[in-house]
Write an enzyme that holds these catalytic residues in place. Structure first.
Site, PDB file in Angstrom:
ATOM      1  NE  ARG A  55      44.960  35.388  31.003  1.00 35.91           N
ATOM      2  CZ  ARG A  55      45.330  34.169  30.621  1.00 35.91           C
ATOM      3  NH1 ARG A  55      46.428  33.975  29.910  1.00 35.91           N
ATOM      4  NH2 ARG A  55      44.604  33.120  30.950  1.00 35.91           N
ATOM      5  CE  LYS A 198      45.861  35.302  35.902  1.00 34.64           C
ATOM      6  NZ  LYS A 198      44.583  35.876  36.184  1.00 34.64           N
ATOM      7  CG  HIS A 217      45.579  31.148  39.025  1.00 32.41           C
ATOM      8  ND1 HIS A 217      44.773  30.482  38.125  1.00 32.41           N
ATOM      9  CD2 HIS A 217      45.186  32.450  38.973  1.00 32.41           C
ATOM     10  CE1 HIS A 217      43.940  31.340  37.574  1.00 32.41           C
ATOM     11  NE2 HIS A 217      44.170  32.532  38.052  1.00 32.41           N
ATOM     12  CB  SER A 235      39.410  31.407  33.945  1.00 34.68           C
ATOM     13  OG  SER A 235      38.611  32.531  33.739  1.00 34.68           O
ATOM     14  CE  LYS A 239      41.409  32.143  40.296  1.00 36.27           C
ATOM     15  NZ  LYS A 239      40.666  31.509  39.183  1.00 36.27           N
ATOM     16  CB  THR A 240      36.668  36.619  41.988  1.00 33.68           C
ATOM     17  OG1 THR A 240      37.961  36.654  41.378  1.00 33.68           O
ATOM     18  CG2 THR A 240      36.251  38.021  42.361  1.00 33.68           C
ATOM     19  CG  ASP A 254      43.555  35.917  39.799  1.00 32.16           C
ATOM     20  OD1 ASP A 254      42.796  34.951  39.614  1.00 32.16           O
ATOM     21  OD2 ASP A 254      44.388  36.277  38.968  1.00 32.16           O
ATOM     22  NE  ARG A 319      37.539  38.568  33.840  1.00 27.73           N
ATOM     23  CZ  ARG A 319      38.049  37.582  34.581  1.00 27.73           C
ATOM     24  NH1 ARG A 319      38.325  37.785  35.850  1.00 27.73           N
ATOM     25  NH2 ARG A 319      38.251  36.397  34.075  1.00 27.73           N
TER      26      ARG A 319
HETATM   27  P1  ATP Z   1      39.209  34.154  36.982  1.00 29.05           P
HETATM   28  O1  ATP Z   1      40.465  33.359  37.227  1.00 29.05           O
HETATM   29  O2  ATP Z   1      38.911  34.274  35.521  1.00 29.05           O
HETATM   30  O3  ATP Z   1      39.195  35.464  37.701  1.00 29.05           O
HETATM   31  P2  ATP Z   1      37.452  33.032  39.039  1.00 29.05           P
HETATM   32  O4  ATP Z   1      37.899  31.680  39.502  1.00 29.05           O
HETATM   33  O5  ATP Z   1      37.733  34.174  39.925  1.00 29.05           O
HETATM   34  O6  ATP Z   1      37.969  33.258  37.534  1.00 29.05           O
HETATM   35  P3  ATP Z   1      34.732  33.871  39.325  1.00 29.05           P
HETATM   36  O7  ATP Z   1      34.968  35.243  38.809  1.00 29.05           O
HETATM   37  O8  ATP Z   1      34.516  33.723  40.777  1.00 29.05           O
HETATM   38  O9  ATP Z   1      35.896  32.901  38.818  1.00 29.05           O
HETATM   39  O10 ATP Z   1      33.542  33.275  38.482  1.00 29.05           O
HETATM   40  C1  ATP Z   1      32.633  32.298  38.897  1.00 29.05           C
HETATM   41  C2  ATP Z   1      31.347  32.556  38.154  1.00 29.05           C
HETATM   42  O11 ATP Z   1      30.451  31.468  38.286  1.00 29.05           O
HETATM   43  C3  ATP Z   1      30.654  33.783  38.706  1.00 29.05           C
HETATM   44  O12 ATP Z   1      30.072  34.478  37.635  1.00 29.05           O
HETATM   45  C4  ATP Z   1      29.584  33.170  39.622  1.00 29.05           C
HETATM   46  O13 ATP Z   1      28.453  33.986  39.763  1.00 29.05           O
HETATM   47  C5  ATP Z   1      29.227  31.903  38.856  1.00 29.05           C
HETATM   48  N1  ATP Z   1      28.704  30.796  39.677  1.00 29.05           N
HETATM   49  C6  ATP Z   1      27.532  30.159  39.477  1.00 29.05           C
HETATM   50  N2  ATP Z   1      27.349  29.169  40.363  1.00 29.05           N
HETATM   51  C7  ATP Z   1      28.436  29.144  41.155  1.00 29.05           C
HETATM   52  C8  ATP Z   1      28.829  28.335  42.262  1.00 29.05           C
HETATM   53  N3  ATP Z   1      28.064  27.346  42.713  1.00 29.05           N
HETATM   54  N4  ATP Z   1      30.017  28.593  42.849  1.00 29.05           N
HETATM   55  C9  ATP Z   1      30.815  29.573  42.373  1.00 29.05           C
HETATM   56  N5  ATP Z   1      30.497  30.374  41.329  1.00 29.05           N
HETATM   57  C10 ATP Z   1      29.317  30.173  40.716  1.00 29.05           C
HETATM   58 MN    MN Z   2      38.848  35.932  39.643  1.00 30.93          MN
END
Ligand code: ATP
Ligand code: MN
Length: 531
Positions: A55, A198, A217, A235, A239-240, A254, A319
């Site tokens: 973004r 977004k 969020h 980010s 979360k995901t 999300d 992504r």
């Molecule tokens: P966005 O808002 O950009 O979508 P998000 O909060 O959904 O971000 P994730 O896509 O879940 O974030 O990314 C977390 C990343 O960190 C993943 O690539 C995951 O494999 C990695 N990771 C490594 N260790 C951990 C952990 N202990 N807990 C969570 N995620 C981890």
């Molecule tokens: Mn996510």
């Protein structure tokens, strides 16, 4: 016979319009017309977003209008735009859309609760964008489409065409302009699909508080006993990743809303990071990558069409976008009751915060308003230390009102529904980035399981003297020494030093909110180390 679908009322005369076109046809069009597009060995559509692979928050503008001006928290995130300049960009977008031989339209809903959902229309120039929004929005049934009528909000995505830098107030060739009165978003100069998703989230963040609904969020899932958990986080905090849990039904990854009746997902799909994705660590997401999934900016083997998820040569921000039902265990429709647990995810690259701790309601407000995470040292010259990020409500980039508006709604709901709040550090342990390592995903999952299984109801806690939160001293599936961060550091003096630094960052950041929030929330912040 009814007249064929057209966009004449927007001044768009293009007659060849693909409206809510099926996935296979979007594949065919994308493959034929969009350079670099290919099918992966498992059937996903691999596409490229061009120069912008993330973004462009600095290029977001909101039209200043007397009707909404007083509601917006103007500043470096919500930057104003005059109506005239909006119309200049709007016309530029329409002119571009008019020279396109064909256009795509996605008419779909945002919000799973019929009481609060909005009807959105996406007008775009790439099959990639149409497929992405098909995945990310809630697609109407045939009957719902027949009755769709006029949309509530329209996105004009002319992202393949730049803004004119000589237009007043334009600082680059990219511009994402929100007009709450015209109920329109205009996109110029970026093909990154996440802007559309977004953009709609920003609109919901404006509209929902007007109805006393809290937009969030966060990701959300629900257990067998209908216990809902929401996971807030910036980010990359998880979360995901953490919401995809085979033991629980996924509500969404999300964007959610919390109403007087419960929670609902705004979206119809997920948008997962693909970096280092593996079947072993993230089986649910890995298996969701198949026919219909959009894979953005990944690198693949030219012969086998197998994706190399470790290759970040295009971007770190690779992504995958897929409809939520591509995950095995989902809550359908994506709506549930009030949360029992709220988790704030943070990726603390300083390695100071405990991997799991329990917060008082005031601490929850404090951390929600702070919205802390950290980025690891990048490739920039001279940047060797983690960089702290504070983003109010764990998503300041998408919030339109002052953070206090959301914080008050959250505090009220936490109290009303007796929600337990947790802080989960998915970042570093055993030292800051460079010395320690990221906590194992396996351990984080075990800690979240323990929250769900109520395992922490029967363990002892130790209080973190400075932050004040309660750290459980044992957790099934996690070695106890991992739970208290100082124990994981070889250099204890260094831990205190880094902790002191982090506390100062929290305190300095919170100064801007001190006059707006209750004194007990300010008091719930960290105290300085005694020494
Ligand atoms: P966005 O808002 O950009 O979508 P998000 O909060 O959904 O971000 P994730 O896509 O879940 O974030 O990314 C977390 C990343 O960190 C993943 O690539 C995951 O494999 C990695 N990771 C490594 N260790 C951990 C952990 N202990 N807990 C969570 N995620 C981890
Ligand atoms: Mn996510």
């Amino acid at each position: 016979m009814s007249t064929p679908f057209n966009l004449e009322n927007y001044g768009i005369h293009t007659t060849n319009i693909y409206r809510n076109t099926s996935v296979p046809i979007l594949y065919e069009l994308g493959l034929r017309l969009e350079k670099g597009t290919a099918i992966s060995d498992v059937g996903a559509l691999m596409t490229y977003s061009g120069e912008k692979t993330g973004r462009s928050p600095k290029d977001k503008r909101i039209v200043k209008h007397p009707d909404s001006e007083g509601n917006i928290d103007w500043g470096s995130i919500n930057i104003g735009l005059d109506e005239h300049t909006f119309m200049v960009n709007h016309e530029r977008a329409i002119d571009y859309l008019n020279i396109c031989e064909h256009l795509y339209v996605v008419d779909a809903f945002a919000g799973w609760d019929p009481k609060y959902r909005i009807k959105t229309r996406i007008i775009c120039t790439r099959a990639y964008h149409a497929l992405f929004m098909r995945n990310m929005l809630i697609m109407p049934t045939e009957g719902e489409l027949a009755d769709f009528g006029e949309p509530d909000y329209v996105i004009f995505n002319a992202g393949q065409f730049p803004a004119n830098q000589y237009t007043s107030e334009m600082t680059s060739k990219t511009s994402v302009d929100i007009n709450l009165e015209r109920k329109e978003i205009v996109i110029l100069g970026t093909e990154y699909a996440g802007e559309m998703k977004k953009g709609i989230f920003s609109i919901m963040n404006y509209l929902m508080p007007l109805q006393n609904v809290l937009p969030m969020h966060c990701s959300a899932n629900v257990g067998e006993n209908d216990d809902v958990t929401i996971l807030f986080g910036l980010s990359g905090t998880g979360k995901t990743t953490l919401s995809a849990d085979p033991k629980r039904k996924l509500i969404g990854d999300d964007e959610h809303c919390w109403t007087n009746e419960g929670t609902f997902n705004i979206e119809g799909g997920c948008y997962a990071k693909a970096i280092d994705l593996s079947a072993e660590n993230e089986p649910d997401i890995f298996n969701a990558i198949k026919f219909g999934t959009v894979l953005e900016n990944v690198v693949y083997n030219k012969e086998t069409r197998q994706v190399d998820y470790s290759d970040t040569s295009i971007t770190q921000n690779t992504r995958a976008s897929y409809p939520i039902h591509y995950i095995d265990n989902v809550q359908m429709p994506c709506k549930a009751g009030h949360p029992e647990n709220i988790t704030f995810l943070t990726c603390d690259a300083f390695g100071v915060l405990p991997p799991v701790s329990k917060l008082s309601p005031e601490q929850a407000s404090y951390h929600f308003i702070s919205g802390y995470t950290a980025k690891v040292a990048g490739t920039e010259m001279g940047v060797t230390e983690p960089q702290a990020t504070f983003s109010a409500c764990f998503g300041a980039a998408f919030m339109m009102w002052h953070p206090n508006k959301y914080a008050e709604l959250l505090a009220k709901k936490i109290k009303e529904h007796k929600v337990t709040a947790w802080l989960v550090n998915t970042g570093w342990t055993g030292g800051a980035h460079g010395v320690g390592s990221r906590i194992k995903l396996k351990y984080t999952r075990a800690m979240i399981d323990a929250i769900h299984n109520k395992d922490f109801d029967s363990v002892d806690f130790v209080k973190d003297e400075e932050f004040g939160f309660q750290i459980p001293t044992s957790c099934p599936g996690v070695p106890s020494e991992v739970l208290v961060p100082k124990n994981t550091w070889d250099d204890k003096a260094k831990y205190d030093e880094v902790k002191k630094k982090l506390i100062k960052l929290f305190t300095d950041n919170f100064k801007q909110f001190a006059t707006d929030v209750n004194a007990d929330i300010v008091a719930a912040g960290p105290k300085n180390l005694a020494s």
